[in-house]
Structures are given as C-alpha cells and as structure tokens.
Design an enzyme around this catalytic site. Sequence first.
Site, short mmCIF file in Angstrom:
data_model
loop_
_atom_site.label_atom_id
_atom_site.label_comp_id
_atom_site.label_asym_id
_atom_site.label_seq_id
_atom_site.Cartn_x
_atom_site.Cartn_y
_atom_site.Cartn_z
N ASP A 72 0.85 -1.19 0.00
CA ASP A 72 0.00 0.00 0.00
C ASP A 72 0.89 1.24 0.00
O ASP A 72 1.65 1.45 0.93
CB ASP A 72 -0.88 -0.05 1.26
CG ASP A 72 -1.77 1.17 1.38
OD1 ASP A 72 -2.19 1.68 0.34
OD2 ASP A 72 -2.02 1.60 2.50
N THR B 134 -2.99 5.13 -3.84
CA THR B 134 -1.91 5.88 -3.21
C THR B 134 -0.62 5.80 -4.02
O THR B 134 0.13 6.77 -4.12
CB THR B 134 -1.66 5.34 -1.80
OG1 THR B 134 -1.71 3.93 -1.85
CG2 THR B 134 -2.71 5.84 -0.85
N THR B 135 -0.38 4.62 -4.60
CA THR B 135 0.84 4.49 -5.40
C THR B 135 0.71 5.33 -6.67
O THR B 135 1.65 6.01 -7.08
CB THR B 135 1.07 3.01 -5.77
OG1 THR B 135 0.87 2.22 -4.61
CG2 THR B 135 2.47 2.80 -6.27
N ASP C 6 -8.53 -0.74 2.00
CA ASP C 6 -8.61 -0.10 0.69
C ASP C 6 -9.92 -0.47 0.00
O ASP C 6 -10.62 0.38 -0.53
CB ASP C 6 -7.43 -0.51 -0.20
CG ASP C 6 -6.18 0.27 0.16
OD1 ASP C 6 -6.20 0.96 1.20
OD2 ASP C 6 -5.18 0.20 -0.57
#
Length: 544
Positions: free
Chosen positions: A60, A93-94, A390
Amino acid sequence: MQPQIVLLKEGTDTSQGKPQLVSNINACQSIVDAVRTTLGPRGMDKLIVDSQGKATISNDGATIMKLLDIIHPAAKTLVDIAKSQDAEVGDGTTSVVLLAGEFLKQVKPFVEEGVHPRVIIKAIRKALQLCMEKINDMAVQIVEQSKEEQRALLEKCAATAMSSKLIHQQKDFFSKIVVDAVLSLDELLPLNMIGIKKVTGGSLEESQLVSGVAFKKTFSYAGFEMAPKGYDNCKIALLNIELELKAERDNAEIRVDNVKEYQKVVDVEWQILYNKLAKIHESGANVVLSKLPIGDVATQYFADRDIFCAGRVPEEDLKRTMKACGGAVMTTANDINASVLGLCEHFEERQVGGERFNLFQGCPNAKTSTLILRGGAEQFLEETERSLHDAIMIVRRTIKHDSVVAGGGAIEMELSKLLRDYSRTIAGKEQLLIAAIAKGLEIIPRQLCDNAGFDATNILNKLRQKHAQGGQWYGVDITKEDISDNYEQCVWEPSIIKINALTAAAEAACMVLSVDETIKSPKAGEAPMAGGGMGMGRGMGRPM
C-alpha cells in the site's frame, strides 16, 4: 573590501535557484523509485524494518511512505499527497505518487533550459482542468439499479481494488465480504462501524463477517467458567465502572484503636461493592460489559446469578456495541434501569482459532459489522487488513459517488491522447509543456507493463493506436499480456479516485516547482558545519 554580511545564523544551509529546483525534483524521483514497483496486479511488495526492528510487508503506497522516514523537505510533499489520497479515497496511493513524480520528471528538461517555473505551473493547471472535464464526461454513471446489479458492480470495484494486493487469489471471497460489510452500514457509511479483528492461524478462507459486534474475550477472573456462554434476547449493561476492591488511596489515613473499628472500615468497602453489584443485578441485565476491570468477587457474584460479564473491554468495541445494541455507557451504578440497557437477540461466546470471541448478533439498530480475519503470519494478516481497508473505502466511495471509469491505465491513456491533441492547437511554450504532461500520464500503463514484465513500449504503442481510433476504454490486460477493453473486463474504479489522484499529483508538482530556495536552520546544539558544509568536520577528539 566589503565586510561579509552574515544574515542567518552560522551553519544555516541555504541553496537557491535552478540547481535547487532540479535537486528537489531529483529527490522526488528517488521516492517514486521506492514505490513504483508496487503498482498493479503484478506489483511487488516492500519489506520495511523500522528502528525497533518490527518488520512490515506492504503493497500500500501510503503505508510504505509513512514507514519510510523521509526527511527531505521537498520529497515530503509526495508523502503528504499519498496520505491525503489514503484518507480521502483509500486507494490509488501508489498512482498518485507516480503521477506527481512523472510530471516533475517530464518538465525537468524545461527547468534546466530556463523556462520559468510559473509558466510550467500554469501549463500543469491548464492540463489538469482539461483532464477533470474529460473524466467527468467519460465517467459512466451507475443508474439506480436493482439490488443485485448494484451488488455485482460494487463487488467488481472491490475486486479491482484488491487485485494488486497480497490477497488477490481470494479476491472473489473477500469482495463479497467487503460489500456485505459496507451495505450493512447506514447512509453515512461511517468507517469505524466496521471492526476488523485479526486471529492468527487457520486459512484466509476461514475469515468471516459477523453482522453485529464481535470482540476478543477479555481477561477473566475466577468464577467466569460458571457464567453462561450464550443467551437469547439478552439485555446488555455497558459500564465505565470498576467493580473490584481497591487498595486504599495512599493519602487516606484512618486511625483506629481497636480491631472492631478496623473491621467496620473493611465491611463498608465490601458493602459499597455489593450495593453496586446488587443494583446492576436488579436492572435485569444479563450481560455486563465494562471498560474498567471487573474483579474476582464481582465475577463470582455475577456467575452465581447467571450473568455474563467482561471487564477491560476496549473503548472502540464498547462504543460499537452501544451503537449496535442501543443503551448507554453508565459511569455510576446508581441509576441503572431497563431504559439504559442495550438489547440484542443473540449473544454467544465462540472459539475462533486460539481466541475466544464474544459475538453479539441480531442487534436492533445494527448498523455495524465485524470482520474476523484468519491467516498465517502476523505481517500477512496486517497486510490483509490494509488491503481490505482499501477495498472497503472503494466500495464506500462507489456508493457515494456513483460513477466509474475503466482502470488498468485506460483512463490515463485517454487523457494523454486528449492533452496531446490539445497541445497541437496552441502555440508557444505551453504546447511543449502540455505535451510533456501528456507523456507523463502514460507512466501508469507503462508501470503496469513493467511490473508484469511485459514489453512496455510495444503495449503502449498498441494502446496509443487504439485510443487514436476511439477505443477509449482500452487499457493493459495483465492476464493476456495484451490490451483489452477494460470496461468490458470489469476492471473498474470509481472516477473519484482518478479525479483526486490527478488533482493531488498536479498540486504536488506545482508546489515543488514553485520552491526556488531552501533554508535549513541548524538544529540547536549542532556545531556549525566545518569543511564547507560537507559532512561533519573533525570535532574534538573524533578519530580520523
């Protein structure tokens, strides 16, 4: 001979101008390199060991960024956007870090050639605005469908969110659980009403969803074996009262001159405790939960009267029980009556793995549920929890903003094409800058290919061709090592993710570009840097 003017205190490190900007951009690049391989279904995981030696394995982006203790001030902005994406949407998020880093990388040559950062920032803003309009045009609204169709859709979104995580083999199993959990909440979809409890041991498939509240059996005292293990239609007293004999406070002083008086003092103590217990018993409660400890005497007293009790219940569990079963948390035993008790249809204590759990089911205002996760190693369970978080966030978002776009790099390619076409219609520096940003958007599909070991150039060419012909939903297909219509393939993401990710990435890029000087004050107590500010000088008695 001008005297040198000392403006800032000794040891302050200042750097400014173009080299400063370029070095900030390079710092952001190195952060991007840290997380870029975690993108997508074939992404790798990172193992991070912190200063205490605790190992975390995660995929994550936000978790990795939090654990990497980043001190470079410009690079911190990337950490912040990852955190904001995590808080706002929960997934992507990445992607957000990759996009921001790539925008900076694409405009770096222009900075080096002396284009003014403001011009670049203006171009980024313009490009962002075009992208937003395009996403809102393209996003497919989910019409109010029947329950079954809506469920199927939410499950697809949850599965897409989990496909890049450790648990992607079990994503069908988990996406059902996640959707059930979210649909059991009320309109506002509060996140803290979904509890996640981890029990090591067993297989992932043994995880279960309890509609209601479940928490681990708390520390128990003598007498708890006699307490019954299950009830139907039970009444629950929620307390914040300590039910045990306490050692006297140190500052209390009692002078007694004979044993009788001492005995009176002791009796009163017991009497106070027994009065409290009797009041609780009279209220008709048959399950007593308290945030503070419940001692041996009390446990035995309750057990004799067929009442189940648990002390030291964590606060969040107590709150969730209160939400689900009604009632109120009482801080005194005096006014406990039937009106402040919670109700639930079925209470039982069940063995899960090596732990005993207390389950409350069939709560009247049950807008809460608990996931009990099973699995091997502890790190694995933690990562599973992050992945489910997530997925839960995604499902919530999809319910709230009911429009989706195709994932797998499809939307990025389409936006890239749009910007490229637009850049050809304008003159001046902006043309080159917007084309550069268009190229930057391609990082997402490219990284998906790289992480899966495909030939990225080849696949991107195919994608560009498809998008030029109007196949707007075409993206990378990981399973077939080719391109495919990801909308048909049900690789869906809520459009809000993309909107948030692009906005945050563009803002971060603008922020890094608008900095042209860094002034770092020395920490208090540090000697001014010797040797032209490079490394520590030789202090007194430091060996060579």
